[in-house]
Write a protein that holds these residues in place. Sequence first.
Motif, PDB file in Angstrom:
ATOM      1  N   ALA A   7       0.963  -1.214   0.195  1.00 44.69           N
ATOM      2  CA  ALA A   7       0.107  -0.084  -0.038  1.00 44.69           C
ATOM      3  C   ALA A   7       0.974   1.466   0.128  1.00 44.69           C
ATOM      4  O   ALA A   7       1.804   1.221   0.966  1.00 44.69           O
ATOM      5  N   ILE A   8       0.750   2.162  -1.071  1.00 42.66           N
ATOM      6  CA  ILE A   8       1.427   3.337  -1.145  1.00 42.66           C
ATOM      7  C   ILE A   8       0.671   4.285  -1.515  1.00 42.66           C
ATOM      8  O   ILE A   8       0.281   4.627  -2.699  1.00 42.66           O
ATOM      9  N   GLY A   9       0.702   5.348  -0.475  1.00 41.87           N
ATOM     10  CA  GLY A   9      -0.432   6.270  -0.572  1.00 41.87           C
ATOM     11  C   GLY A   9      -1.763   5.937  -0.858  1.00 41.87           C
ATOM     12  O   GLY A   9      -2.591   4.860  -0.051  1.00 41.87           O
ATOM     13  N   GLN A  10      -2.497   6.205  -1.779  1.00 42.61           N
ATOM     14  CA  GLN A  10      -3.975   5.491  -2.269  1.00 42.61           C
ATOM     15  C   GLN A  10      -3.986   4.352  -3.264  1.00 42.61           C
ATOM     16  O   GLN A  10      -4.855   3.764  -3.292  1.00 42.61           O
ATOM     17  N   ALA A  11      -2.611   3.985  -3.651  1.00 42.31           N
ATOM     18  CA  ALA A  11      -2.425   2.960  -4.684  1.00 42.31           C
ATOM     19  C   ALA A  11      -2.006   1.693  -3.839  1.00 42.31           C
ATOM     20  O   ALA A  11      -1.524   1.436  -2.789  1.00 42.31           O
ATOM     21  N   VAL A  12      -2.142   0.690  -4.657  1.00 42.52           N
ATOM     22  CA  VAL A  12      -1.616  -0.863  -4.359  1.00 42.52           C
ATOM     23  C   VAL A  12      -0.833  -1.238  -5.228  1.00 42.52           C
ATOM     24  O   VAL A  12      -1.092  -1.406  -6.546  1.00 42.52           O
ATOM     25  N   ILE A  13       0.574  -1.470  -5.327  1.00 40.68           N
ATOM     26  CA  ILE A  13       1.495  -2.125  -6.323  1.00 40.68           C
ATOM     27  C   ILE A  13       1.831  -3.431  -5.736  1.00 40.68           C
ATOM     28  O   ILE A  13       1.969  -3.724  -4.432  1.00 40.68           O
ATOM     29  N   ARG A  14       2.389  -4.242  -6.572  1.00 41.29           N
ATOM     30  CA  ARG A  14       2.994  -5.725  -6.439  1.00 41.29           C
ATOM     31  C   ARG A  14       4.390  -5.738  -6.899  1.00 41.29           C
ATOM     32  O   ARG A  14       4.601  -5.268  -7.980  1.00 41.29           O
ATOM     33  N   VAL A  15       5.401  -5.876  -5.993  1.00 48.61           N
ATOM     34  CA  VAL A  15       6.748  -6.010  -6.513  1.00 48.61           C
ATOM     35  C   VAL A  15       7.053  -7.206  -7.507  1.00 48.61           C
ATOM     36  O   VAL A  15       6.396  -8.297  -6.978  1.00 48.61           O
ATOM     37  N   ARG A  16       7.484  -6.872  -8.375  1.00 48.94           N
ATOM     38  CA  ARG A  16       7.588  -7.837  -9.478  1.00 48.94           C
ATOM     39  C   ARG A  16       9.159  -8.738  -9.690  1.00 48.94           C
ATOM     40  O   ARG A  16       8.885  -9.841  -9.239  1.00 48.94           O
ATOM     41  N   SER A  17      10.186  -7.914  -9.452  1.00 43.60           N
ATOM     42  CA  SER A  17      11.528  -8.514  -9.681  1.00 43.60           C
ATOM     43  C   SER A  17      12.468  -7.568  -9.511  1.00 43.60           C
ATOM     44  O   SER A  17      12.169  -6.265  -9.490  1.00 43.60           O
ATOM     45  N   THR A  18      13.689  -8.016  -9.482  1.00 43.81           N
ATOM     46  CA  THR A  18      14.938  -7.028  -9.405  1.00 43.81           C
ATOM     47  C   THR A  18      14.872  -6.166 -10.654  1.00 43.81           C
ATOM     48  O   THR A  18      14.426  -6.678 -11.848  1.00 43.81           O
ATOM     49  N   LEU A  19      15.757  -5.332 -10.738  1.00 40.36           N
ATOM     50  CA  LEU A  19      15.471  -4.252 -12.014  1.00 40.36           C
ATOM     51  C   LEU A  19      17.094  -4.201 -12.521  1.00 40.36           C
ATOM     52  O   LEU A  19      18.005  -3.774 -11.883  1.00 40.36           O
ATOM     53  N   PRO A  20      16.906  -4.905 -13.591  1.00 36.39           N
ATOM     54  CA  PRO A  20      18.513  -4.697 -14.319  1.00 36.39           C
ATOM     55  C   PRO A  20      18.871  -3.198 -14.803  1.00 36.39           C
ATOM     56  O   PRO A  20      17.844  -2.538 -15.071  1.00 36.39           O
ATOM     57  N   ARG A  21      20.128  -3.281 -14.595  1.00 32.07           N
ATOM     58  CA  ARG A  21      20.666  -1.710 -14.764  1.00 32.07           C
ATOM     59  C   ARG A  21      21.618  -1.907 -16.126  1.00 32.07           C
ATOM     60  O   ARG A  21      22.382  -2.744 -16.149  1.00 32.07           O
ATOM     61  N   CYS A  22      21.726  -0.418 -16.546  1.00 34.01           N
ATOM     62  CA  CYS A  22      22.733  -0.185 -17.299  1.00 34.01           C
ATOM     63  C   CYS A  22      23.711   0.968 -16.964  1.00 34.01           C
ATOM     64  O   CYS A  22      23.291   1.369 -15.911  1.00 34.01           O
ATOM     65  N   ARG A  23      24.563   1.503 -17.945  1.00 34.69           N
ATOM     66  CA  ARG A  23      25.385   2.535 -17.659  1.00 34.69           C
ATOM     67  C   ARG A  23      24.762   4.023 -17.328  1.00 34.69           C
ATOM     68  O   ARG A  23      25.164   4.935 -16.824  1.00 34.69           O
ATOM     69  N   VAL A  24      23.258   4.252 -17.419  1.00 31.81           N
ATOM     70  CA  VAL A  24      22.757   5.240 -17.124  1.00 31.81           C
ATOM     71  C   VAL A  24      22.853   5.750 -15.942  1.00 31.81           C
ATOM     72  O   VAL A  24      22.925   6.975 -15.593  1.00 31.81           O
ATOM     73  N   ILE A  25      23.030   4.766 -14.851  1.00 34.47           N
ATOM     74  CA  ILE A  25      23.181   5.245 -13.467  1.00 34.47           C
ATOM     75  C   ILE A  25      24.581   5.641 -13.024  1.00 34.47           C
ATOM     76  O   ILE A  25      24.821   6.273 -12.271  1.00 34.47           O
ATOM     77  N   ASP A  26      25.481   5.701 -14.048  1.00 37.65           N
ATOM     78  CA  ASP A  26      26.752   6.359 -14.035  1.00 37.65           C
ATOM     79  C   ASP A  26      26.760   7.670 -14.631  1.00 37.65           C
ATOM     80  O   ASP A  26      27.869   8.551 -14.444  1.00 37.65           O
ATOM     81  N   ILE A  27      25.528   8.288 -15.141  1.00 38.07           N
ATOM     82  CA  ILE A  27      25.445   9.751 -15.803  1.00 38.07           C
ATOM     83  C   ILE A  27      25.232  10.397 -14.857  1.00 38.07           C
ATOM     84  O   ILE A  27      24.360  10.515 -13.956  1.00 38.07           O
ATOM     85  N   ASN A  28      26.132  11.859 -14.809  1.00 32.84           N
ATOM     86  CA  ASN A  28      26.056  12.762 -13.795  1.00 32.84           C
ATOM     87  C   ASN A  28      24.876  13.615 -14.371  1.00 32.84           C
ATOM     88  O   ASN A  28      24.787  14.044 -15.546  1.00 32.84           O
ATOM     89  N   THR A  29      23.666  13.815 -13.481  1.00 34.81           N
ATOM     90  CA  THR A  29      22.533  14.542 -13.836  1.00 34.81           C
ATOM     91  C   THR A  29      22.846  16.033 -14.031  1.00 34.81           C
ATOM     92  O   THR A  29      21.903  16.725 -14.734  1.00 34.81           O
ATOM     93  N   ALA A  30      23.858  16.651 -13.570  1.00 37.54           N
ATOM     94  CA  ALA A  30      24.093  18.119 -13.685  1.00 37.54           C
ATOM     95  C   ALA A  30      25.113  18.169 -15.067  1.00 37.54           C
ATOM     96  O   ALA A  30      24.998  19.473 -15.478  1.00 37.54           O
ATOM     97  N   THR A  31      25.600  17.117 -15.613  1.00 33.78           N
ATOM     98  CA  THR A  31      26.882  17.527 -16.572  1.00 33.78           C
ATOM     99  C   THR A  31      26.486  16.582 -17.783  1.00 33.78           C
ATOM    100  O   THR A  31      26.840  16.919 -18.817  1.00 33.78           O
ATOM    101  N   GLY A  32      25.593  15.678 -17.784  1.00 36.23           N
ATOM    102  CA  GLY A  32      25.506  14.616 -18.758  1.00 36.23           C
ATOM    103  C   GLY A  32      26.673  13.939 -19.031  1.00 36.23           C
ATOM    104  O   GLY A  32      26.581  13.543 -20.309  1.00 36.23           O
ATOM    105  N   THR A  33      27.768  13.622 -18.210  1.00 34.53           N
ATOM    106  CA  THR A  33      28.854  12.816 -18.469  1.00 34.53           C
ATOM    107  C   THR A  33      28.912  11.735 -17.509  1.00 34.53           C
ATOM    108  O   THR A  33      28.126  11.880 -16.299  1.00 34.53           O
TER     109      THR A  33
END
Length: 242
Positions: free
Chosen positions: A172-198
């Motif tokens: 229960a999350i706020g007014q909604a209900v969600i069901r956790v599905r699985s772990t989330l695979p990641r790529c190099r987007v998580i290495d991008i600096n959100t202020a510089t784009g590098t």
Amino acid sequence: MHIVRIGYATLKGARHVEQPCVRLAENGPVGDRVFCLADPDEGRVLRTVEHPRLVLVETGWDGTVLTTATPEGGVVTAAPRPTGEQLAFEYWGRQARVELQDSPHAEQLGDHLGRPVRLARVSRPGEVVYAGPVSLASTGEIAALGESDPARFRATFVIDSERLPGPGTELAIGQAVIRVRSTLPRCRVIDINTATGTMDTRHLGTLAARPRPIGELPFGMDADVLVPGTVRTGDPVSATGR
């Protein structure tokens, strides 16, 4: 547990904007990834990992008018008009159905990225979403990577918790209900600096060094929406027990 950050991007790959609240529909957050940039010649949706400067684009969307702003100082505000060209473009090995738009945003964003692009509206929510419609990260996970900017992980919800509940858990999350599905695979987007784009970190390398399923670099979880509703920053998060 409670929500400490809500975020999404109206334009696929653009800045992940923090929101005070979001409406969860059955197919995910309303307003999330309504548009994308495409290369009709290559038949592909542009990927953030290949065009990291996308994260510097700020967007606003009121359901009719799209506003895009780039670091170069340009702001374009206009209502995109469908051209009638409905196409299926490749997106991470599957077909994403989109409709090309006639708008001044494409020229502005093409100049920012240094290449010609077309603005496209996604035919239905989820077409350019890699995994589940809702994504989750925890403050504990983010801190364990030594990161202070949760926007890098582009999660719909960041939850104040050491770890996230496992697959199959209904929340229960706020007014909604969600069901956790699985772990989330990641790529190099998580290495991008959100202020510089590098690329300026090795978070993906850190994940690769951890024990993990073969071929996956998981961080966070994805989830499906069971009960639509509004979620606000600060709302409690709890297992439903169902």
